[in-house]
Scaffold this motif. Sequence first.
Motif, PDB file in Angstrom:
ATOM      1  N   SER A  15      46.833 -25.561 -49.737  1.00 28.01           N
ATOM      2  CA  SER A  15      46.441 -24.221 -49.322  1.00 28.01           C
ATOM      3  C   SER A  15      45.349 -24.260 -48.288  1.00 28.01           C
ATOM      4  N   THR A  16      45.312 -23.233 -47.468  1.00 28.36           N
ATOM      5  CA  THR A  16      44.204 -23.111 -46.533  1.00 28.36           C
ATOM      6  C   THR A  16      43.147 -22.192 -47.110  1.00 28.36           C
ATOM      7  N   SER A  17      43.343 -21.782 -48.316  1.00 26.44           N
ATOM      8  CA  SER A  17      42.398 -20.851 -48.906  1.00 26.44           C
ATOM      9  C   SER A  17      41.922 -21.398 -50.235  1.00 26.44           C
ATOM     10  N   THR A  18      41.210 -20.580 -50.988  1.00 30.87           N
ATOM     11  CA  THR A  18      40.477 -21.152 -52.091  1.00 30.87           C
ATOM     12  C   THR A  18      40.771 -20.705 -53.488  1.00 30.87           C
ATOM     13  N   PHE A  19      40.889 -19.426 -53.657  1.00 33.07           N
ATOM     14  CA  PHE A  19      40.693 -18.914 -54.998  1.00 33.07           C
ATOM     15  C   PHE A  19      41.900 -19.092 -55.885  1.00 33.07           C
ATOM     16  N   VAL A  20      42.007 -20.247 -56.457  1.00 34.81           N
ATOM     17  CA  VAL A  20      43.094 -20.493 -57.388  1.00 34.81           C
ATOM     18  C   VAL A  20      42.703 -19.897 -58.740  1.00 34.81           C
ATOM     19  N   GLY A  21      43.541 -19.063 -59.229  1.00 37.84           N
ATOM     20  CA  GLY A  21      43.188 -18.400 -60.475  1.00 37.84           C
ATOM     21  C   GLY A  21      43.126 -19.369 -61.653  1.00 37.84           C
ATOM     22  N   HIS A  22      42.371 -19.016 -62.625  1.00 35.78           N
ATOM     23  CA  HIS A  22      42.326 -19.796 -63.848  1.00 35.78           C
ATOM     24  C   HIS A  22      43.701 -19.765 -64.496  1.00 35.78           C
ATOM     25  N   ASN A  23      44.017 -20.771 -65.244  1.00 30.36           N
ATOM     26  CA  ASN A  23      45.376 -20.831 -65.779  1.00 30.36           C
ATOM     27  C   ASN A  23      45.427 -21.643 -67.048  1.00 30.36           C
ATOM     28  N   GLU A  64      28.741 -13.155 -42.764  1.00 31.04           N
ATOM     29  CA  GLU A  64      29.595 -11.955 -42.856  1.00 31.04           C
ATOM     30  C   GLU A  64      31.047 -12.265 -42.505  1.00 31.04           C
ATOM     31  N   ASN A  65      31.269 -13.319 -41.725  1.00 23.69           N
ATOM     32  CA  ASN A  65      32.643 -13.653 -41.369  1.00 23.69           C
ATOM     33  C   ASN A  65      33.432 -14.169 -42.572  1.00 23.69           C
ATOM     34  N   LEU A  66      32.751 -14.904 -43.441  1.00 23.00           N
ATOM     35  CA  LEU A  66      33.434 -15.393 -44.639  1.00 23.00           C
ATOM     36  C   LEU A  66      33.793 -14.236 -45.562  1.00 23.00           C
ATOM     37  N   ALA A  67      32.957 -13.223 -45.529  1.00 20.45           N
ATOM     38  CA  ALA A  67      33.240 -12.054 -46.365  1.00 20.45           C
ATOM     39  C   ALA A  67      34.483 -11.302 -45.886  1.00 20.45           C
ATOM     40  N   LYS A  68      34.849 -11.506 -44.615  1.00 20.96           N
ATOM     41  CA  LYS A  68      36.042 -10.812 -44.085  1.00 20.96           C
ATOM     42  C   LYS A  68      37.343 -11.401 -44.626  1.00 20.96           C
ATOM     43  N   LEU A  69      37.298 -12.664 -45.021  1.00 27.14           N
ATOM     44  CA  LEU A  69      38.526 -13.331 -45.467  1.00 27.14           C
ATOM     45  C   LEU A  69      39.097 -12.644 -46.696  1.00 27.14           C
TER      46      LEU A  69
ATOM     47  N   PHE B 336      31.579 -22.288 -49.630  1.00 25.58           N
ATOM     48  CA  PHE B 336      31.797 -23.645 -49.112  1.00 25.58           C
ATOM     49  C   PHE B 336      33.179 -24.139 -49.520  1.00 25.58           C
ATOM     50  N   ASN B 337      33.597 -23.765 -50.706  1.00 25.28           N
ATOM     51  CA  ASN B 337      34.940 -24.117 -51.148  1.00 25.28           C
ATOM     52  C   ASN B 337      35.977 -23.556 -50.171  1.00 25.28           C
ATOM     53  N   ARG B 338      35.735 -22.351 -49.737  1.00 25.01           N
ATOM     54  CA  ARG B 338      36.654 -21.726 -48.787  1.00 25.01           C
ATOM     55  C   ARG B 338      36.647 -22.477 -47.442  1.00 25.01           C
ATOM     56  N   ILE B 339      35.471 -22.878 -47.008  1.00 21.59           N
ATOM     57  CA  ILE B 339      35.364 -23.653 -45.763  1.00 21.59           C
ATOM     58  C   ILE B 339      36.135 -24.962 -45.896  1.00 21.59           C
ATOM     59  N   VAL B 340      35.906 -25.648 -46.997  1.00 20.28           N
ATOM     60  CA  VAL B 340      36.557 -26.936 -47.212  1.00 20.28           C
ATOM     61  C   VAL B 340      38.076 -26.768 -47.230  1.00 20.28           C
ATOM     62  N   CYS B 341      38.548 -25.696 -47.848  1.00 21.91           N
ATOM     63  CA  CYS B 341      39.994 -25.486 -47.949  1.00 21.91           C
ATOM     64  C   CYS B 341      40.615 -25.033 -46.627  1.00 21.91           C
ATOM     65  N   THR B 342      39.842 -24.382 -45.785  1.00 23.33           N
ATOM     66  CA  THR B 342      40.391 -23.858 -44.542  1.00 23.33           C
ATOM     67  C   THR B 342      40.210 -24.821 -43.376  1.00 23.33           C
ATOM     68  N   CYS B 343      39.114 -25.560 -43.378  1.00 21.21           N
ATOM     69  CA  CYS B 343      38.742 -26.382 -42.222  1.00 21.21           C
ATOM     70  C   CYS B 343      38.882 -27.871 -42.492  1.00 21.21           C
ATOM     71  N   PHE B 344      39.394 -28.252 -43.636  1.00 22.29           N
ATOM     72  CA  PHE B 344      39.426 -29.659 -44.050  1.00 22.29           C
ATOM     73  C   PHE B 344      40.549 -29.785 -45.058  1.00 22.29           C
ATOM     74  N   ASN B 345      41.120 -30.977 -45.138  1.00 15.78           N
ATOM     75  CA  ASN B 345      42.212 -31.154 -46.085  1.00 15.78           C
ATOM     76  C   ASN B 345      41.943 -32.290 -47.054  1.00 15.78           C
ATOM     77  N   GLY B 346      40.658 -32.560 -47.294  1.00 18.84           N
ATOM     78  CA  GLY B 346      40.312 -33.628 -48.220  1.00 18.84           C
ATOM     79  C   GLY B 346      40.115 -34.954 -47.488  1.00 18.84           C
ATOM     80  N   ALA B 347      39.324 -35.836 -48.085  1.00 16.60           N
ATOM     81  CA  ALA B 347      39.130 -37.179 -47.528  1.00 16.60           C
ATOM     82  C   ALA B 347      40.392 -37.998 -47.779  1.00 16.60           C
TER      83      ALA B 347
END
Lengths: 462, 462
Positions: A15-23, A64-69, B336-347
């Motif tokens: 993913s290019t994004s982050t928020f993976v829900g708890h599961n 503020e840019n991160l808040a736009k995502l 930062f998690n969002r940055i890592v997921c959007t701008c990086f794909n892991g080491a």
Amino acid sequence: MSAILQNVSTSLSASTSTFVGHNNLKVIKPSHVSMAGRMSAVVKCVASPSAEKTAYKTNVARNENLAKLQAGYLFPEIARRRNAHIAKNPDAKVISLGIGDTTEPIPEVITSAMSKRSEVLSTVAGYSGYGAEQGEQKLRAAIASTYYAGLGIEENDIFVSDGAKSDISRLQVLFGSNVTMAVQDPSYPAYVDSSVILGQTGLFQKDVEKYANIEYMRCTPENGFFPDLSTVRRTDIIFFCSPNNPTGSAASREQLTKLVQFAKENGSIIVYDSAYAMYVSDDSPRSIFEIPGAKEVSLEVSSFSKYAGFTGVRLGWTAIPKELHYSDGFPVAKDFNRIVCTCFNGASNIAQAGGLACVSPEGIKAMHEVVGFYKENTAIIVDTFNSLGFKVYGGKNAPYVWVHFPGRSSWDVFSEILEKTHVVTTPGSGFGPGGEGFVRVSAFGHRENVIEACRRFKELYK
Amino acid sequence: MSAILQNVSTSLSASTSTFVGHNNLKVIKPSHVSMAGRMSAVVKCVASPSAEKTAYKTNVARNENLAKLQAGYLFPEIARRRNAHIAKNPDAKVISLGIGDTTEPIPEVITSAMSKRSEVLSTVAGYSGYGAEQGEQKLRAAIASTYYAGLGIEENDIFVSDGAKSDISRLQVLFGSNVTMAVQDPSYPAYVDSSVILGQTGLFQKDVEKYANIEYMRCTPENGFFPDLSTVRRTDIIFFCSPNNPTGSAASREQLTKLVQFAKENGSIIVYDSAYAMYVSDDSPRSIFEIPGAKEVSLEVSSFSKYAGFTGVRLGWTAIPKELHYSDGFPVAKDFNRIVCTCFNGASNIAQAGGLACVSPEGIKAMHEVVGFYKENTAIIVDTFNSLGFKVYGGKNAPYVWVHFPGRSSWDVFSEILEKTHVVTTPGSGFGPGGEGFVRVSAFGHRENVIEACRRFKELYK
């Protein structure tokens, strides 16, 4: 079964994004560390800020840019829904043809080069420390001669990287906050997200599902998945991916000639993503630099990920021609070199040894076999949907099949397929509003999984 | 001889800047690809914009922040001078104690883990694609328990990266253009350069050798290399490196307690660079998180580069406590998690396998041996300059020796040493105006080279 589980596990990670829900996912096995990693990152990140009101706060304002995502982002949303599905159907044999993660082993000629490079690092003679930030010269030269022979791209125009996603972000840092950009709609979400993060865009407009100040270039079956440039607003930067993710469509020489002309008329810079170039079967260009004059208005990002199974090894490159200049005449490559040297310290030397093996004669042959294998998968998927009467796009020049479900919501179709066949796909609308009504089926998968998924599709849509 | 050449070669590669001058270096051997790479990148980049006036120009404006960066930058300038020296003295046995590039082989327990991981990637069972962008869970857990045991930093607070330099840049993207920052003066140049690139600063002020809008916290022998915080202006971000590069000084528990208090009073965020923590010999803290309350105002960047010789393998991490919040209460780690997921794909997964071996019991022992070896080098260098009557700082808790030449220009001393001993050092002024009058001598080098360099120092300054 193990292969299926592996698919499930690895498909969480691109993913290019982050928020993976708890599961409550129950299929995690000790070997699936990446999934476990992803899962627990979650616990931290779903904590709602409001729950922490009593905690100490710094006086640093959030960017503020991160808040736009947008939080409800594509791949995590898919993961959430798939995980809910697995929780509800613990015995289901889930197959992921969703995220574009490779599944086939890396050819031995390539892994043995990496293994050897690893080993010699423990010897005085074989040890090396910092490499050139731009990549090892041999590799830069080999990439130039393998992918750009006769196109006027030379070894010093190649910047070796840890993958296209990182380079896209570095390119955004290069261009800065004051540029405007265009993307194909639909397109790989990293272009838009990184643009938002750098502050190039306005807020997300819920009504049109677009960020303000980004030019979305609609690509549909009607226009042959090539934008009607007469309706496209001038921007500084044009992201263009061909063969395209997600539509699987490759632009023709004529179309790319028009694109280059358009860029030239507007003084724009094309960021051309050719990460799927080796999947091209017909005479569509493999590089934007095949188009005369392209070097004055384009740079190209590419990657070994989908050719050699390097999604985890991490190796790509960006080619920036000497002919590409800013409005003041300053060479773009010179500033990118500065970015690479300041914000990056070169790709892993072991991965670079693998890259060098990739572009050896044996490696090229092996990569074509990997690509060929996935293209056989593609053919199976295309045939399946064709036989069921669907309009199917892509596939021919790309590892993605773009299936049309006219008048239906992508998410509804996604859910229907998941619930009834236990197959994970990707809803087209996740790639932009232009993807609504489509579902992307990835050809990355073990053969038996692809065949089994297609059997289930046939049962569902017969 | 080969070891000496290797030093020359590798010492070219660690710069945070770009413009390496063209040169006539004659010692390049086929194996020295990294140097060759660097050298030819040059030809492209020294082309002056004015020479290309007739070329096509796009209408895209050059990023004005990149134009602010100073061209005559530290490490390339050193490379230029060294190369000129070699051209003039082709038979000189040049020894580099300049750039902090490691020279000793990676312990076999670590390389064999990377070699094995490479090999299994060619098997169906061992193959893995995209990993979690945050790093493999096992490695995150092992880093947390190895470096932060009992400090309240858990595995999910660890973001594995391709090295500290990349993470510093990603942190700047995280914070964005509107923050203010402070740095130790002198300090590792990447903090300032990445800040300039992101647009956080004003123009470079030639008279004071500082960028406008950066707070330079002077660190001198007089203040024990710890800034007088009563004179430091409040900033959003405070970069703080301890043990310090270049001064080699480690802040004490008391000093760091003051720093944390200062950050808390101002609501600032400390970006603590602990890349040399394993070099600490006394009871100075190895992590900012040893200071009570630090987790509410700090994050920490670190790296395997100087512990395991991973400068070329590329592996580091950033630890961001759950307790660290922006002014609106939003957790810094979540963005930062969002940055890592959007701008990086892991080491690279292979480098991560090496990292896991690093923090195994055997690996930790092996890293301590590597660190111990370099510290023996440090002792040799410190003794040498002490015996010559110089005031010498650092060394005890770091691989850098900071030698004072009161009243003299760093560059003059650098040139004197190079010309008369053929040893490359680093002029202190290159790390900021506070470094003027000092020279940094790196302890990274083969033992025979360090001994030989010290012999030459004794001859020069006896």
